[in-house]
Design a protein around this motif. Sequence first.
Motif, short mmCIF file in Angstrom:
data_model
loop_
_atom_site.label_atom_id
_atom_site.label_comp_id
_atom_site.label_asym_id
_atom_site.label_seq_id
_atom_site.Cartn_x
_atom_site.Cartn_y
_atom_site.Cartn_z
N GLU A 99 0.84 -1.21 0.00
CA GLU A 99 0.00 0.00 0.00
C GLU A 99 0.87 1.25 0.00
O GLU A 99 0.63 2.19 -0.77
CB GLU A 99 -0.92 0.02 1.23
CG GLU A 99 -1.80 1.28 1.29
CD GLU A 99 -2.55 1.39 2.60
OE1 GLU A 99 -3.20 2.45 2.80
OE2 GLU A 99 -2.51 0.45 3.41
N ARG A 103 1.17 4.04 -3.05
CA ARG A 103 0.87 5.45 -2.82
C ARG A 103 2.05 6.32 -3.23
O ARG A 103 1.88 7.39 -3.83
CB ARG A 103 0.53 5.68 -1.35
CG ARG A 103 -0.86 5.16 -0.98
CD ARG A 103 -1.12 5.26 0.50
NE ARG A 103 -1.11 6.65 0.97
CZ ARG A 103 -1.20 6.99 2.24
NH1 ARG A 103 -1.28 6.06 3.17
NH2 ARG A 103 -1.19 8.25 2.59
N LYS A 106 2.21 6.39 -7.05
CA LYS A 106 1.18 7.26 -7.61
C LYS A 106 1.55 8.73 -7.46
O LYS A 106 1.31 9.54 -8.36
CB LYS A 106 -0.16 6.98 -6.93
CG LYS A 106 -0.80 5.66 -7.36
CD LYS A 106 -2.11 5.42 -6.62
CE LYS A 106 -2.74 4.09 -7.04
NZ LYS A 106 -4.01 3.83 -6.30
N LYS A 107 2.14 9.07 -6.32
CA LYS A 107 2.54 10.46 -6.09
C LYS A 107 3.64 10.87 -7.06
O LYS A 107 3.60 11.94 -7.67
CB LYS A 107 3.00 10.66 -4.66
CG LYS A 107 3.31 12.12 -4.32
CD LYS A 107 3.60 12.29 -2.85
CE LYS A 107 3.82 13.74 -2.49
NZ LYS A 107 2.62 14.57 -2.65
#
Length: 216
Positions: A99, A103, A106-107
């Motif tokens: 996870e 994240r 994606k950032k």
Amino acid sequence: MTDALFVRFGREFHSGEVLFREGETGEEMFVIQSGAVVITKHTTDGERPIATLGRGEFLGEMAILNGKPRSATATVTEDARCLVLDKKTLEMMIAKNTEIAMRLIKKLAARLDAADTLVQILLNPDPQARVLLGLKRHAESYGQHTADGIRVNLEPAELALEVGTQPEQVQEVLTRLRRLRIILDAADEGTIVIADVQRLLEFLEFLEMPKKFEAT
């Protein structure tokens, strides 16, 4: 994020505390669990806010990923609880927690997308269109939603430098947008409120319409 992670890596920060300063070397990144942090950059007119980050946001990760100096200053604006991670800990967490890895990916992908968007803006031959696209980019990436519209902390000179045009041309476009009530003056100097993003896009389409006819 779990309480167990906060026990191991968490720290509390009070409003006004600086997490890191522009130009410093960085050995830690931060994950905000609560509170708010404002990101500012130094300009000729002083420190300018470019984004406000809240719960779930990462900051400072680029300095430990690429070893370059901090590109901005981060200051706590609401008492905050953050996970503070060094490079070794980040690598361990990415390896063990998909996870967190997703994240972060994606950032970073969003940042690459923003950079690609800026390149596309600079390739546009029309300086007026570049100003409008620059406003749109800031509204989507850094804007704060308010009752009057999307608030963007942006000086005309900064926008001119970013989109490769002259400050006078930016002022001309902003004056026209004010007359059309597409943007509004904010109480704070150096702040623009985009009252209607859809009308901003329609105005951009209107400017680019002659080019479409020339291409046919």
